[in-house]
Design a protein around this motif. Structure first.
Motif, PDB file in Angstrom:
ATOM      1  N   UNK A  33       8.873  61.862  44.978  1.00 49.54           N
ATOM      2  CA  UNK A  33       7.583  62.511  44.757  1.00 49.54           C
ATOM      3  C   UNK A  33       6.700  61.515  44.007  1.00 49.54           C
ATOM      4  N   UNK A  34       5.604  61.145  44.621  1.00 49.62           N
ATOM      5  CA  UNK A  34       4.728  60.128  44.033  1.00 49.62           C
ATOM      6  C   UNK A  34       3.286  60.633  44.139  1.00 49.62           C
ATOM      7  N   UNK A  35       2.637  60.863  42.971  1.00 49.37           N
ATOM      8  CA  UNK A  35       3.071  60.478  41.635  1.00 49.37           C
ATOM      9  C   UNK A  35       2.782  61.575  40.621  1.00 49.37           C
ATOM     10  N   UNK A  82       1.294  63.033  46.047  1.00 45.64           N
ATOM     11  CA  UNK A  82       0.539  63.893  45.126  1.00 45.64           C
ATOM     12  C   UNK A  82      -0.277  63.027  44.169  1.00 45.64           C
ATOM     13  N   UNK A  83      -1.506  63.453  43.950  1.00 46.02           N
ATOM     14  CA  UNK A  83      -2.402  62.730  43.051  1.00 46.02           C
ATOM     15  C   UNK A  83      -3.792  62.634  43.653  1.00 46.02           C
ATOM     16  N   UNK A 110      -5.409  60.711  54.425  1.00 42.75           N
ATOM     17  CA  UNK A 110      -5.144  59.344  53.958  1.00 42.75           C
ATOM     18  C   UNK A 110      -3.763  59.260  53.296  1.00 42.75           C
ATOM     19  N   UNK A 111      -3.380  60.304  52.595  1.00 42.15           N
ATOM     20  CA  UNK A 111      -2.064  60.316  51.947  1.00 42.15           C
ATOM     21  C   UNK A 111      -0.954  60.357  53.007  1.00 42.15           C
ATOM     22  N   UNK A 112      -1.167  61.133  54.051  1.00 41.07           N
ATOM     23  CA  UNK A 112      -0.176  61.190  55.136  1.00 41.07           C
ATOM     24  C   UNK A 112      -0.129  59.833  55.855  1.00 41.07           C
ATOM     25  N   UNK A 163      -0.738  69.479  45.503  1.00 37.84           N
ATOM     26  CA  UNK A 163      -2.065  69.520  44.883  1.00 37.84           C
ATOM     27  C   UNK A 163      -1.989  70.266  43.558  1.00 37.84           C
ATOM     28  N   UNK A 164      -2.625  69.721  42.539  1.00 39.90           N
ATOM     29  CA  UNK A 164      -2.822  70.451  41.289  1.00 39.90           C
ATOM     30  C   UNK A 164      -4.310  70.432  40.935  1.00 39.90           C
ATOM     31  N   UNK A 165      -4.799  69.272  40.512  1.00 41.88           N
ATOM     32  CA  UNK A 165      -6.168  69.203  39.976  1.00 41.88           C
ATOM     33  C   UNK A 165      -7.220  69.551  41.043  1.00 41.88           C
TER      34      UNK A 165
END
Ligand SMILES: Cc1cc2nc3c(=O)[nH]c(=O)nc-3n(C[C@H](O)[C@H](O)[C@H](O)COP(=O)(O)O)c2cc1C
Length: 337
Positions: A242-244, A296-297, A307-309, A318-320
Motif C-alpha cells: 500500500x503506497x503511500x 493512495x495519496x 494516473x494512479x492506475x 482515498x481519504x483527504x
C-alpha cells in the motif's frame, strides 16, 4: 458542486472549525443513516486482486473509520472496499488535541492522531456477526505503550484477534505519529515482523490458504530503502503493497497554509499526489508489475485515479479527497474508469 458549495462550507464551519469534532459528528451521522442507505457500491469495474473479488477498485483508506463505527455506510456511498484501523492491541487515546488540521488552500490535512482507537478486541467484537457488502481490510499497528523491540508480539495479538474478520491485513509500519514505528520499515526489523506475522497467519489459516497480508509504506523512503522493503516482502511472500501513507515533507503548501506547516504530523492530500504516484510507479517497475499495489495519496479526481492506475496500482484508496470533494468523488471515479 452542491457538496463543495453547501455541505463542505457548512461542515468546515461546524463546531467553530474544529476538524476532529466535525469528523466525529460526520461519522456518527453516517452510522445512524447507514440502515436507511440503499446499497449502491458501484459495479461494472469489478476486479480480482490478491485472490479477492472487489466490486470496484476505489477503497476507503485507513484512519477514517478506525474502529469500524460506520461500516455499512461506506459500501452504500459507493466504495468498493474499506480498510478499518489502524488498530492496536492495547486501546489507546492517541495524542493530545488538537491533532487534526485542515490546510484548505492546499487541499491538505496534517494529522498527528497517534492511532486513537478502541483496541483490536473491541473491533473484533464489533465485526462479529456483521455482514458486509464489500471486502474489508484491517490495518494493524503497534500500541504506544509497547516498546518497539516488542512490536512483533503486539501486532501478532491483533492479527490473532482479528484474523477471522478481515479479507486482507495491512501491516502499518509507516505512520509518522507513533514514535519508532517507521523504524520497522528497516530491513532487519521488517524481516522479523513479517516472518512472524506470515507464520501466524498460516497457523490461523489451519490448512486453508492464508489471507493476504500487505505492507503500507511511507512516501519519505528513498528508492534504495523501498528496494529493501520489496526484497523483504518478496522473501516472505507478502501479497501486496500500500503506497503511500502521509508525508513528513511540507512541500507544495500554498502561502495561506504556511502558518500550519509547522504543526507536527503527517501531511496528506493534494501535495502528496505526485509523490505517491512516483512511489507506485517505482514499486511497479521494480517488481515487474507482479506485486499488487494499492495506490493512495492525493486522489481528488477521476484523472488522478486513472494516473494512479497507469502508474501501476491495481486498487485505489482515498481519504483527504473524500473530505474535500465529498462522497460524489467515489461515484465520479467509477463512472469514468
Ligand atoms: C486524519 C488521518 C488519519 C489517518 N490515519 C491512518 C491510520 O490510522 N492508518 C493508516 O495506515 N493511515 C492513516 N492515514 C493515512 C491515509 O490512510 C492515507 O494513506 C494518506 O492520508 C494519503 O491519502 P490521501 O491523500 O487520500 O489522504 C490517515 C490520514 C489522515 C488524514
Amino acid at each position: 458542486m452542491v457538496y463543495k458549495q453547501v455541505v463542505r462550507k457548512a461542515l468546515f464551519r461546524l463546531h467553530g472549525g474544529d476538524a476532529e469534532r466535525v469528523h466525529e459528528t460526520t461519522l456518527k451521522a453516517l452510522r445512524s443513516l447507514s440502515p436507511l442507505m440503499r446499497f449502491s457500491t458501484a459495479g461494472g469495474n469489478e476486479r480480482t486482486v490478491f485472490g479477492i473479488r472487489f466490486p470496484n477498485p476505489v477503497g476507503l483508506a485507513a484512519g477514517l473509520d478506525k474502529d469500524g463505527r460506520a461500516l455499512p455506510a461506506w459500501a452504500a456511498l459507493g466504495f468498493g472496499f474499506v480498510e478499518v484501523g489502524t488498530v492496536t492491541w492495547h486501546p489507546q487515546p492517541g495524542n493530545p488535541k488538537p491533532r487534526l488540521f485542515r490546510l484548505r488552500d492546499s487541499e491538505a490535512i496534517i494529522n498527528r492522531m497517534g492511532f486513537n482507537n478502541a483496541g483490536s478486541q473491541a473491533l473484533a467484537d464489533r465485526l462479529d456477526g456483521l455482514k458486509l457488502k464489500a471486502p474489508l481490510g484491517i490495518s494493524l499497528g503497534k500500541s504506544k505503550v509497547t516498546p518497539v523491540e516488542e512490536a512483533v508480539e503486539d501486532y501478532r495479538q491483533s492479527l490473532k484477534a482479528l484474523y477471522r474478520f478481515g479479507d486482507y491485513f495491512a501491516i502499518n509500519v509507516s505512520s509518522p505519529n507513533t514514535p519508532g514505528l517507521r523504524s520497522l520499515q528497516d530491513k532487519g526489523a521488517l524481516d522479523e515482523l513479517l516472518g512472524e506475522l506470515v507464520a501466524t497467519a498460516s497457523d490461523l489459516a489451519a490448512g486453508q490458504a492464508r489471507k493476504p497480508i500487505l505492507v503500507k509504506i511511507a512516501p519519505d523512503l528513498t528508492e534504495p530503502a523501498i528496494g529493501e522493503v520489496l526484497d523483504v516482502c518478496a522473501a516472505h511472500g507478502i501479497d501486496g503493497l500500500i503506497a503511500t501513507n502521509t508525508t513528513l515533507s511540507r512541500d507544495g503548501l500554498r502561502p495561506a497554509d504556511q502558518a500550519l506547516a509547522g504543526e507536527a504530523g503527517g501531511l496528506s492530500g493534494r501535495p502528496l499526489t505526485e509523490r505517491a504516484r512516483e512511489v507506485v510507479r517505482f514499486v511497479s517497475k521494480e517488481t515487474g508489475g507482479k506485486l499488487p499495489i494499492i495506490g493512495v495519496g492525493g486522489i481528488f479526481s477521476p484523472d488522478d485515479a486513472k494516473a494512479m492506475l497507469d502508474a501501476g496500482a491495481s486498487l485505489l484508496q482515498i481519504y483527504t479527497g473524500f473530505i474535500y470533494e465529498g462522497p460524489g468523488l467515489v461515484k465520479r471515479i467509477n463512472r469514468e474508469l
